[in-house]
Design a protein around this motif. Structure first.
Motif, PDB file in Angstrom:
ATOM      1  N   LYS A  95      -8.298  -1.829   8.663  1.00 46.68           N
ATOM      2  CA  LYS A  95      -7.971  -1.942   7.239  1.00 46.68           C
ATOM      3  C   LYS A  95      -7.559  -3.358   6.865  1.00 46.68           C
ATOM      4  CE  LYS A  95      -4.835   0.052   3.735  1.00 46.68           C
ATOM      5  NZ  LYS A  95      -5.874   0.416   2.753  1.00 46.68           N
ATOM      6  N   TYR A  96      -6.726  -3.977   7.726  1.00 45.32           N
ATOM      7  CA  TYR A  96      -6.186  -5.300   7.405  1.00 45.32           C
ATOM      8  C   TYR A  96      -6.845  -6.436   8.198  1.00 45.32           C
ATOM      9  CZ  TYR A  96      -2.660  -2.280   5.346  1.00 45.32           C
ATOM     10  OH  TYR A  96      -2.020  -1.303   4.624  1.00 45.32           O
ATOM     11  N   ASP A 154       0.812  -1.207   0.000  1.00 39.76           N
ATOM     12  CA  ASP A 154       0.000   0.000   0.000  1.00 39.76           C
ATOM     13  C   ASP A 154       0.852   1.267   0.000  1.00 39.76           C
ATOM     14  OD1 ASP A 154      -2.254  -1.530  -0.063  1.00 39.76           O
ATOM     15  OD2 ASP A 154      -2.766  -1.294   2.053  1.00 39.76           O
ATOM     16  N   GLU A 177      -6.533   2.276  12.987  1.00 43.29           N
ATOM     17  CA  GLU A 177      -7.023   2.340  11.611  1.00 43.29           C
ATOM     18  C   GLU A 177      -6.482   1.178  10.776  1.00 43.29           C
ATOM     19  OE1 GLU A 177      -5.881   6.159  10.198  1.00 43.29           O
ATOM     20  OE2 GLU A 177      -7.332   7.246  11.437  1.00 43.29           O
TER      21      GLU A 177
END
Length: 219
Positions: free
Chosen positions: A37-38, A17, A33
């Motif tokens: 996200k993962y 990313d 966060e």
């Protein structure tokens, strides 16, 4: 302690990313966060960020947090100056001592690079970068110098972030795609023409540096 395998996977996700611009240079990396996200716990996130700080993809500050490493002209110039030195020495040594196995590796890696003609999509560019890197590794590994190759690999790993920065932000990337230049480099090396190979390599590095510098200026 989280599983090393999970930490490695998370590290690869974050690195991807960063390279593709989903995580931008200078962006604050908030563990909460990244967990969302993962879809993993905090521990592998923190360990992955430490791993990425070792390769200078992430900047860590104790008690303050983590950020995606920034890009700057001074670091870029320093990386390329260092790359010029180590790659020119490795190239000369490879030409002097490279055997038939080395020649075959160089030919094979160039053939694979040439098969990916005129990359346009993100996937094409990602594959081009991998084949491009393998070509240069095959060319220089004939030097049989583990210490210098380790330094070369470290430099390339850091420069890769800058190359992707240029690729993901510029409308015209043709200067980073130059098959003819790589063919000249291959032919000069296999012909044992050290002077010609060194000149082509210098031109290649200078052009790459110029394109990346422009992308930073335009950002």
């Amino acid at each position: 302690m989280s599983s090393p395998t999970l930490t490695d996977k998370v590290s690869k996700f974050i690195r991807h990313d960063i390279l593709t611009g989903q995580l931008r240079p200078g962006q604050k990396l908030v563990v909460a966060e990244l967990k969302d996200k993962y879809n993993v716990g905090a521990s592998p996130i923190r360990e992955a960020l430490v791993q990425l700080s070792w390769s200078k993809y992430v900047k860590l500050e104790p008690q303050k947090g983590s950020w995606v490493a920034s890009v700057c002209q001074d670091e870029l110039k320093d990386l390329f100056d260092s790359l010029r030195v180590v790659s020119s020495v490795l190239l000369q040594k490879a030409i002097e001592s490279g055997d038939e196995h080395w020649e075959l590796d160089v030919l094979t890696s160039f053939h694979k690079l040439s098969r990916l003609d005129n990359p346009k999509t993100d996937e094409d560019w990602s594959e081009w970068e991998e084949r491009h890197l393998q070509f240069h590794k095959s060319l220089l590994e004939g030097a049989n110098s583990k210490t210098m190759m380790s330094f070369f690999n470290d430099l390339i790993n850091q420069i890769k972030r800058y190359r992707y920065f240029a690729i993901t932000r510029m409308n015209e990337n043709e200067e980073l795609y130059n098959l003819e230049q790589h063919e000249k480099l291959m032919k000069a090396a296999l012909a044992k023409d050290t002077k010609a190979a060194a000149e082509v390599l210098e031109t290649h590095l200078t052009r790459s540096l110029t394109v990346i510098k422009k992308s930073i200026d335009a950002a």
